[in-house]
Motif scaffolding. Structure first.
Motif, PDB file in Angstrom:
ATOM      1  N   ASN A 187       0.849  -1.187   0.000  1.00  0.00           N
ATOM      2  CA  ASN A 187       0.000   0.000   0.000  1.00  0.00           C
ATOM      3  C   ASN A 187       0.885   1.238   0.000  1.00  0.00           C
ATOM      4  N   ALA A 188       0.568   2.170  -0.876  1.00  0.00           N
ATOM      5  CA  ALA A 188       1.401   3.366  -1.037  1.00  0.00           C
ATOM      6  C   ALA A 188       1.401   4.264   0.190  1.00  0.00           C
ATOM      7  N   SER A 189       0.545   3.990   1.167  1.00  0.00           N
ATOM      8  CA  SER A 189       0.577   4.756   2.410  1.00  0.00           C
ATOM      9  C   SER A 189       1.854   4.487   3.196  1.00  0.00           C
ATOM     10  N   LEU A 190       2.531   3.377   2.891  1.00  0.00           N
ATOM     11  CA  LEU A 190       3.760   3.004   3.592  1.00  0.00           C
ATOM     12  C   LEU A 190       4.975   3.568   2.854  1.00  0.00           C
ATOM     13  N   GLU A 191       5.887   4.183   3.599  1.00  0.00           N
ATOM     14  CA  GLU A 191       7.079   4.779   3.001  1.00  0.00           C
ATOM     15  C   GLU A 191       7.903   3.741   2.239  1.00  0.00           C
ATOM     16  N   GLU A 192       8.029   2.520   2.787  1.00  0.00           N
ATOM     17  CA  GLU A 192       8.844   1.504   2.118  1.00  0.00           C
ATOM     18  C   GLU A 192       8.254   1.104   0.763  1.00  0.00           C
ATOM     19  N   VAL A 193       6.939   1.128   0.647  1.00  0.00           N
ATOM     20  CA  VAL A 193       6.304   0.817  -0.636  1.00  0.00           C
ATOM     21  C   VAL A 193       6.533   1.957  -1.634  1.00  0.00           C
ATOM     22  N   ARG A 194       6.435   3.190  -1.164  1.00  0.00           N
ATOM     23  CA  ARG A 194       6.703   4.331  -2.048  1.00  0.00           C
ATOM     24  C   ARG A 194       8.148   4.302  -2.541  1.00  0.00           C
ATOM     25  N   GLN A 195       9.079   3.992  -1.648  1.00  0.00           N
ATOM     26  CA  GLN A 195      10.481   3.908  -2.048  1.00  0.00           C
ATOM     27  C   GLN A 195      10.703   2.788  -3.068  1.00  0.00           C
ATOM     28  N   GLU A 196      10.031   1.664  -2.853  1.00  0.00           N
ATOM     29  CA  GLU A 196      10.136   0.551  -3.801  1.00  0.00           C
ATOM     30  C   GLU A 196       9.641   0.976  -5.181  1.00  0.00           C
ATOM     31  N   LEU A 197       8.500   1.648  -5.239  1.00  0.00           N
ATOM     32  CA  LEU A 197       7.948   2.094  -6.508  1.00  0.00           C
ATOM     33  C   LEU A 197       8.865   3.110  -7.181  1.00  0.00           C
ATOM     34  N   ARG A 198       9.415   4.039  -6.417  1.00  0.00           N
ATOM     35  CA  ARG A 198      10.314   5.040  -6.991  1.00  0.00           C
ATOM     36  C   ARG A 198      11.585   4.409  -7.541  1.00  0.00           C
ATOM     37  N   SER A 199      12.091   3.391  -6.831  1.00  0.00           N
ATOM     38  CA  SER A 199      13.306   2.731  -7.321  1.00  0.00           C
ATOM     39  C   SER A 199      13.032   1.928  -8.590  1.00  0.00           C
TER      40      SER A 199
END
Length: 388
Positions: A187-199
């Motif tokens: 879920n994009a609410s989690l920082e680790e998921v956002r970082q994964e998507l950005r990478s």
């Protein structure tokens, strides 16, 4: 009374031979005064007991689910749909069958087999989208989270797409019950998921967007992995600009959502007492520890219903109202207060688990050979609409 039962049976009976269906002798709790809540308070699975509950919020329920029971094995699936019920229903009808086929071909159940069953289910649903999008274009925007558990030969396999969650309750020191989350929320609410998507998308500055205080992939969807959501995976399924809710700011170059599950495997331990499988509607209102404390404290019978109702009490409180008043709110409108919620609690009876793990002749056939109408059963929450 008989008319109501007939309608339930009519909805349940589909021409799939391996399913032993619910009938008028099933134990529904007639004392529940929430017309959108349906449950099986307590039943047996091959390795213990389980409790099951579903509450509807959407006009058409988008959660689908199943418990499959083999001779010495158990399969649990919770599928939280979005955009419509088609994807979650498709997963319910196909994923377990793919798992059985692949397990037979490979001679065992493994992480690879589970992953390949997810892949086959995704391919099948995208084929369905391709066949029907000409007459129903919005099916390209239908998707489903997918949470699966398999207990086989004393080993627990968990696979997950999206933000449904599996939590295990285990006894710690001083007999204190400890909650352990077995799945990762995509879920994009989690920082680790956002970082994964950005990478994964370094050239896309809009891969995650904060919109109205909520982080979303491409400003559209919160989950980063799913079955379906074809328009976010393949350019051929891009939607017409006349559907602004699903409009991408630029053409899709490569998938922004994934159908590759996170998979977790471990041996069932003596201190493990129960598993909770639930769609995110439960976890929006209860923490992992709060949920396992409730299961540990109260009797088994009706425990899934108790979890659902506790979440509904909290949902009502957040809107400064009582659950008594929330129960009067109709489906569809109810979605403004809470999501569809599915909860399955699987109790792990250690004496039964030890016996099942001890059989030296046990193979994948011990799970698969029970696919017969006499000794294979399924409880499906998705094909009963609460309140019918």
């Amino acid at each position: 009374m008989f008319s109501w039962l007939a309608r339930i049976v009519a909805v349940c009976l589909r021409p799939v031979r391996q399913y032993a269906r619910m009938n008028k002798d099933d134990e529904f709790d007639s004392g529940i005064d929430d017309s959108l809540l349906w449950c099986r308070d307590l039943d047996r699975h091959s390795l213990g007991e389980f409790s099951f509950a579903v509450v509807q919020a959407n006009e058409i329920i988008e959660d689908h689910s199943q418990v499959e029971i083999g001779k010495n094995s158990t399969f649990i699936g919770v599928y939280d749909g979005h955009g419509g019920p088609e994807a979650s229903r498709f997963v319910r009808d196909h994923l377990f069958l793919h798992l059985m086929r692949l397990a037979r071909e490979n001679g065992n159940i493994s992480e690879d087999v589970l992953g390949n069953a997810f892949s086959a289910t995704e391919d099948g649903f995208l084929t369905l989208v391709r066949r029907t999008c000409g007459i129903k274009p919005l099916i390209a925007a239908v998707g489903s989270c997918c949470l699966v558990g398999v207990i086989w030969k004393g080993v627990l396999y968990i696979a997950n797409l999206g933000d449904s969650r599996a939590v295990i309750g285990s006894l710690g020191r001083s007999n204190k019950i400890i909650a352990e989350q077995l799945t990762r929320d995509h879920n994009a609410s989690l920082e680790e998921v956002r970082q994964e998507l950005r990478s994964q998308h370094p050239d896309d500055s809009q891969i995650v967007v904060l919109k109205h205080g909520v982080w979303r992939v491409k400003g559209i969807i919160q989950v980063s992995r799913s079955i379906g959501d074809a328009y976010l995976k393949r350019p051929e399924f891009s939607l017409d600009p006349s559907f602004p809710r699903f409009r991408l700011t630029e053409p899709l170059g490569r998938p922004v959502l994934s159908a590759v599950p996170s998979i977790y495997t471990r041996a069932v331990r003596p201190q493990d007492k129960f598993l909770i499988f639930a769609s995110d509607g439960l976890w929006e209102h209860l923490t992992n520890q709060e949920a396992v404390d409730i299961v540990h404290k109260f009797p088994r019978r009706g425990i899934a219903r108790r979890l659902v109702q506790t979440a509904l009490v909290e949902a009502a409180r957040k809107r400064e109202m009582r659950y008594y008043d929330l129960k009067k709110v109709e489906k569809g409108i109810r979605r403004f207060f809470h999501d569809d919620i599915t909860v399955v609690v699987i109790f792990l009876d250690q004496d039964v688990l030890e016996k099942s793990a001890a059989f030296p002749e046990m193979s994948v056939r011990g799970f698969m050979d029970s696919v017969g109408p006499s000794d294979f059963s399924v409880l499906e929450g998705g094909n009963v609409t609460p309140g019918l």
